[in-house]
Design a protein around this motif. Sequence first.
Motif, PDB file in Angstrom:
ATOM      1  N   GLU A  92      28.046  -6.513  29.895  1.00 20.37           N
ATOM      2  CA  GLU A  92      26.688  -6.884  29.494  1.00 20.37           C
ATOM      3  C   GLU A  92      25.988  -5.791  28.718  1.00 20.37           C
ATOM      4  N   VAL A  93      26.470  -4.583  28.755  1.00 23.75           N
ATOM      5  CA  VAL A  93      25.801  -3.467  28.110  1.00 23.75           C
ATOM      6  C   VAL A  93      25.690  -3.699  26.620  1.00 23.75           C
ATOM      7  N   GLU A  94      26.702  -4.241  26.010  1.00 23.11           N
ATOM      8  CA  GLU A  94      26.677  -4.469  24.572  1.00 23.11           C
ATOM      9  C   GLU A  94      25.757  -5.617  24.206  1.00 23.11           C
ATOM     10  N   GLU A  95      25.676  -6.627  25.032  1.00 25.16           N
ATOM     11  CA  GLU A  95      24.903  -7.819  24.681  1.00 25.16           C
ATOM     12  C   GLU A  95      23.423  -7.700  25.002  1.00 25.16           C
ATOM     13  N   ALA A  96      23.063  -6.908  26.013  1.00 33.30           N
ATOM     14  CA  ALA A  96      21.665  -6.851  26.446  1.00 33.30           C
ATOM     15  C   ALA A  96      20.829  -6.084  25.429  1.00 33.30           C
ATOM     16  N   ALA A  97      19.717  -6.642  25.066  1.00 39.46           N
ATOM     17  CA  ALA A  97      18.765  -5.989  24.171  1.00 39.46           C
ATOM     18  C   ALA A  97      17.453  -5.794  24.935  1.00 39.46           C
ATOM     19  N   PRO A  98      16.747  -4.738  24.670  1.00 42.95           N
ATOM     20  CA  PRO A  98      15.486  -4.533  25.384  1.00 42.95           C
ATOM     21  C   PRO A  98      14.486  -5.627  25.004  1.00 42.95           C
ATOM     22  N   PRO A  99      13.652  -6.007  25.961  1.00 40.01           N
ATOM     23  CA  PRO A  99      12.664  -7.031  25.623  1.00 40.01           C
ATOM     24  C   PRO A  99      11.694  -6.493  24.569  1.00 40.01           C
ATOM     25  N   ALA A 100      11.242  -7.368  23.733  1.00 39.53           N
ATOM     26  CA  ALA A 100      10.339  -6.971  22.659  1.00 39.53           C
ATOM     27  C   ALA A 100       8.999  -6.546  23.255  1.00 39.53           C
ATOM     28  N   ARG A 101       8.472  -5.376  22.806  1.00 37.51           N
ATOM     29  CA  ARG A 101       7.174  -4.914  23.281  1.00 37.51           C
ATOM     30  C   ARG A 101       6.086  -5.545  22.432  1.00 37.51           C
ATOM     31  N   PRO A 102       4.972  -5.887  23.050  1.00 36.38           N
ATOM     32  CA  PRO A 102       3.893  -6.462  22.243  1.00 36.38           C
ATOM     33  C   PRO A 102       3.336  -5.418  21.284  1.00 36.38           C
ATOM     34  N   ARG A 103       2.951  -5.838  20.144  1.00 34.37           N
ATOM     35  CA  ARG A 103       2.417  -4.951  19.129  1.00 34.37           C
ATOM     36  C   ARG A 103       0.984  -4.597  19.472  1.00 34.37           C
ATOM     37  N   ARG A 104       0.632  -3.321  19.384  1.00 35.64           N
ATOM     38  CA  ARG A 104      -0.715  -2.883  19.709  1.00 35.64           C
ATOM     39  C   ARG A 104      -1.517  -2.712  18.435  1.00 35.64           C
ATOM     40  N   ASN A 105      -2.777  -3.125  18.507  1.00 35.01           N
ATOM     41  CA  ASN A 105      -3.689  -2.953  17.381  1.00 35.01           C
ATOM     42  C   ASN A 105      -4.397  -1.612  17.559  1.00 35.01           C
ATOM     43  N   ARG A 106      -3.929  -0.611  16.850  1.00 34.51           N
ATOM     44  CA  ARG A 106      -4.471   0.743  17.028  1.00 34.51           C
ATOM     45  C   ARG A 106      -5.907   0.852  16.544  1.00 34.51           C
ATOM     46  N   LEU A 107      -6.290   0.102  15.545  1.00 32.70           N
ATOM     47  CA  LEU A 107      -7.665   0.148  15.068  1.00 32.70           C
ATOM     48  C   LEU A 107      -8.626  -0.337  16.148  1.00 32.70           C
ATOM     49  N   LYS A 108      -8.229  -1.340  16.876  1.00 34.44           N
ATOM     50  CA  LYS A 108      -9.061  -1.854  17.965  1.00 34.44           C
ATOM     51  C   LYS A 108      -9.195  -0.802  19.073  1.00 34.44           C
ATOM     52  N   LEU A 109      -8.095  -0.123  19.386  1.00 37.06           N
ATOM     53  CA  LEU A 109      -8.142   0.926  20.409  1.00 37.06           C
ATOM     54  C   LEU A 109      -9.055   2.070  19.994  1.00 37.06           C
ATOM     55  N   TRP A 110      -8.966   2.509  18.733  1.00 37.35           N
ATOM     56  CA  TRP A 110      -9.838   3.585  18.244  1.00 37.35           C
ATOM     57  C   TRP A 110     -11.300   3.146  18.241  1.00 37.35           C
ATOM     58  N   THR A 111     -11.560   1.891  17.950  1.00 34.42           N
ATOM     59  CA  THR A 111     -12.934   1.387  17.976  1.00 34.42           C
ATOM     60  C   THR A 111     -13.485   1.429  19.393  1.00 34.42           C
ATOM     61  N   TYR A 112     -12.702   1.002  20.366  1.00 36.45           N
ATOM     62  CA  TYR A 112     -13.139   1.077  21.766  1.00 36.45           C
ATOM     63  C   TYR A 112     -13.397   2.526  22.175  1.00 36.45           C
ATOM     64  N   ALA A 113     -12.525   3.427  21.767  1.00 35.67           N
ATOM     65  CA  ALA A 113     -12.692   4.840  22.110  1.00 35.67           C
ATOM     66  C   ALA A 113     -13.968   5.410  21.484  1.00 35.67           C
ATOM     67  N   ALA A 114     -14.250   5.044  20.225  1.00 39.13           N
ATOM     68  CA  ALA A 114     -15.452   5.539  19.554  1.00 39.13           C
ATOM     69  C   ALA A 114     -16.710   4.999  20.219  1.00 39.13           C
TER      70      ALA A 114
END
Length: 180
Positions: free
Chosen positions: A30-52
Motif C-alpha cells: 500500500e505504500v506506493e498507492e497511498a497518497a496523502p489527503p489533499a489539504r484545504p487551501r488557505r486564503n492568506r489574505l483573509k488571515l492577514w486581514t483578521y490579524a490586522a
Amino acid sequence: MAEEPARAPAAAAYRDYRTDDIYGRAAPEEVEEAAPPARPRRNRLKLWTYAAVAFFLAVGVLGGSLWYFGAPSWAVNLGLVAEEGDPDLLFYLSKPAERRKLPTGEEYFAFGARIVNSGKETLPVPPVLVQLRDQQNRLVFSWTTKADRNSLKPGEEASINESRIDIPKNAENLSLTFVQ
C-alpha cells in the motif's frame, strides 16, 4: 492465471488503516498507492486581514485605557512616560491686588507677582494672561503681560508688576495663567 482486481489510481486511493501493523506502518504493497489527503487551501489574505483587525483593536483598547486611566506607575518609574505633577513654573502674589482712587477721580488697580522655576532645568517664561472676574466668576476684563525675564534657571524668580487705570468697577477676583 487468476485475474487481478482493478486497482484505483494512486491519487484517489486512501490509506486503509486496517492493514497497518502494530507499529503504525502500512503494508508494503500500500505504500506506493497511498497518497496523502489533499489539504484545504488557505486564503492568506483573509488571515492577514483578521490579524490586522485584531492588532488595531488591541492598540485601540490599550490607547483608550491609557487615556482614561493614565500611565501605570512602572512606566513613570522607568521614565517611559512623564510624571504628571505640579508644574515647574509657579505663581506667587508678592503684592496683593489693590485699588486706589486717584486725585483725578480715576481708579487705580495694581498687583505684583513672582514666577518661580521649581524644576530641574532652565525653562522659558511664556507671556501671562491676567484675568479679572466678578462675584459670579464671569470674565470682566483681561490682558496679556510679560515677566521681567525670558528664561529661568532652576530656583530663579521673575517678577510681574502691573498697574492699570481702565479696570471695570465690578472686577473682584484676579487670576494669572500662562499663555501657551
